[in-house]
Write an enzyme that holds these catalytic residues in place. Sequence first.
Site, short mmCIF file in Angstrom:
data_model
loop_
_atom_site.label_atom_id
_atom_site.label_comp_id
_atom_site.label_asym_id
_atom_site.label_seq_id
_atom_site.Cartn_x
_atom_site.Cartn_y
_atom_site.Cartn_z
N ALA A 193 -6.86 -2.11 9.60
CA ALA A 193 -7.90 -2.67 8.81
C ALA A 193 -7.35 -3.00 6.65
CB ALA A 193 -9.53 -2.74 8.43
N TYR A 194 -6.69 -1.64 6.30
CA TYR A 194 -6.61 -1.88 5.06
C TYR A 194 -5.48 -3.16 4.98
CZ TYR A 194 -4.05 0.11 1.43
OH TYR A 194 -3.53 0.16 -0.17
#
Length: 224
Positions: A130-131
Site C-alpha cells: 500500500a505504501y
Amino acid sequence: MRTVIAGGHGKIALRLEELLAGRGDDVAGLIRDPAQADDLAAAGARAVVCDLESASVDEVAAHLDGADAAVFAAGAGPGSGAARKETVDRDAAIRFADAAERAGVRRFVVVSAMRVDQQPPADMDPVFAAYLRAKGAADADVRARDGLDWTILRPGRLTDDAPTGHVRLEGSTGRAEVPRADVAAVLLALLDEPRTAGMTLELISGGTPVAEAVAAAAAGGGAG
C-alpha cells in the site's frame, strides 16, 4: 531562500533544516505535534503546526505564501496501517502540491522511494505494498503538473550512518543503502539546481561528491 518542508520532524527533514539554516536560509517545517517544535528550533527551523491529513489546500497554501521552494518529506511512518499510507503518502503529498501551485511556489522537491512505479508482487506485505502504491500515485500526480518545477528523489534503503558526502545519483541506480544525512545534502543541492526540474532520480551511496553528482545529473549524465 525560504523553504517550507512538509514532514518537518522527519529524520531527513531535520538534517535538511540544519543545512538550510546553517547557510542563513529561512526554513519552516510543517508538523502535526506541537511538542516537536523544540527539535525544529534546535535545527534552526521555524515550526508550523499543520496537519496535512485534515488541512484544506487554502490553509496549507497560506503557510507556503512567499516561499521560494517546497519539499515534501512527510510519511505515515513505521507502524501505520495501509489507510494512512493513502492519507499521508498519497493524499497529503497531492494536497501539498496543490497548495504549492496555489501559493505560486514553483520549485517542488519530493522525497519518494524506489520501485514505486512497479506493481507490488502478490506476496509482498500488504501494508508495504500500500505504501509503494501510495507513493507511486503521488509521484504520478506531481509529474503530471505543469505548474511546478518538480524533482523527485528516490533514495535507497535509509541508514543513520555518518554522511560520506559521496553518492550515486541517476535515473536508475539499483538498490543499495544511503545515509539520511547524504540524502539531505543531495536535497539541498537539488534545491539549488534548477536544471534538475522534471527529473526523477534514484540515490544510493557511491563514489562521487554530492555537488558533482547533482551537477552531472542536471547535465543529463548522472554520476556514480
